[in-house]
Design an enzyme around this catalytic site. Sequence first.
Site, short mmCIF file in Angstrom:
data_model
loop_
_atom_site.label_atom_id
_atom_site.label_comp_id
_atom_site.label_asym_id
_atom_site.label_seq_id
_atom_site.Cartn_x
_atom_site.Cartn_y
_atom_site.Cartn_z
N CYS A 6 -16.27 3.00 -0.07
CA CYS A 6 -15.10 2.17 0.25
C CYS A 6 -14.66 2.29 1.70
O CYS A 6 -13.91 1.44 2.19
CB CYS A 6 -13.95 2.51 -0.70
SG CYS A 6 -13.46 4.24 -0.66
N ARG B 165 0.89 -1.17 0.00
CA ARG B 165 0.00 0.00 0.00
C ARG B 165 0.92 1.22 0.00
O ARG B 165 1.61 1.49 0.99
CB ARG B 165 -0.89 -0.03 1.25
CG ARG B 165 -1.95 1.06 1.31
CD ARG B 165 -2.80 0.83 2.56
NE ARG B 165 -3.74 1.90 2.81
CZ ARG B 165 -5.00 1.92 2.38
NH1 ARG B 165 -5.43 0.91 1.65
NH2 ARG B 165 -5.80 2.92 2.67
#
Length: 317
Positions: free
Chosen positions: A275, A113
Amino acid sequence: METIDMLKEQDLKGKDLLKLADFSIENINALVELAYDMKQNKEAYADSLKGQLLGMIFEKSSTRTRVSFEAAMIQLGGQGMFLSSNDTQLGRGETIEDTGKVLSGYLDGIMIRTHSHSRIEALAEAASIPVINGLTDLYHPCQALADLLTVYEIKGEFKGNKMVYVGDGNNVAHSLMIASVMVGMDFTLTAPKGYEPASEVVEIAKEIAKQTGAKVELTEDPKAAVKGADFIYTDVWTSMGQEEEAAERLKAFGPYQVNEDLMVLANPECKFMHCLPAHRGEEVSAGVMDGEASVVFQEAENRLHAQKAVLYSLMKK
């Protein structure tokens, strides 16, 4: 399932997942059906990654990505190892390429990430094990797979449905656009001028849509965008690293809040998606976020199952 058998035949083992467009349309459909099967039949896959190790590099903070990937590895019989850039040599100047080569000797896969998409591309080029995109500034493919799984659970099919994204044309919007058209779902994005999605991503989506028969539409008018919508999706207006733009963004996106007045313009059974994390009172009203149309927590849980499908497909022995 026929599609799962097709996925096995095509064999994604050893491949990287940097963006959804790197995979075929058949692969994406098969991954969604595999995720659905894994959710329904958890025990059938319990030892499928036994002894496998996933290194999880975080250069951006996370809740869902970290917990869902770690839980996914445990449920598949493997183990996830959290690697913060603050606690590794990445934080002291070691190159991403050197890190990829070193970790390839210790692990069976890497999830990262990070910020720039070019950074994950460099890591994947250097690593000899699968690299999975847990989020970059350009794409968020695992989130989009979870979104598709959620649509599949609710509708049982993709074609004939309309996905509308309201807000910033960011990494989430990019992957959702690609994902939607890959499965034949119409996609509309509405954003204020200056906050549109990247033109190169729109062009990729339009090329894919020609193959699947999906429609891609961009508009600045949120009320027109949501007409006929089966799903309305939004994200925060100010993402990590954009804090200095917060006041400017609040002003620009004010008319783009997903609230009761906007939802009523969509189809009667329209569902709300996000999300997460969500900022009630900004991009979404509390009434919509916590209302009957909201499927955000079903969607959040599906991150686990989508990730399991990706890990199984790329890392299985």
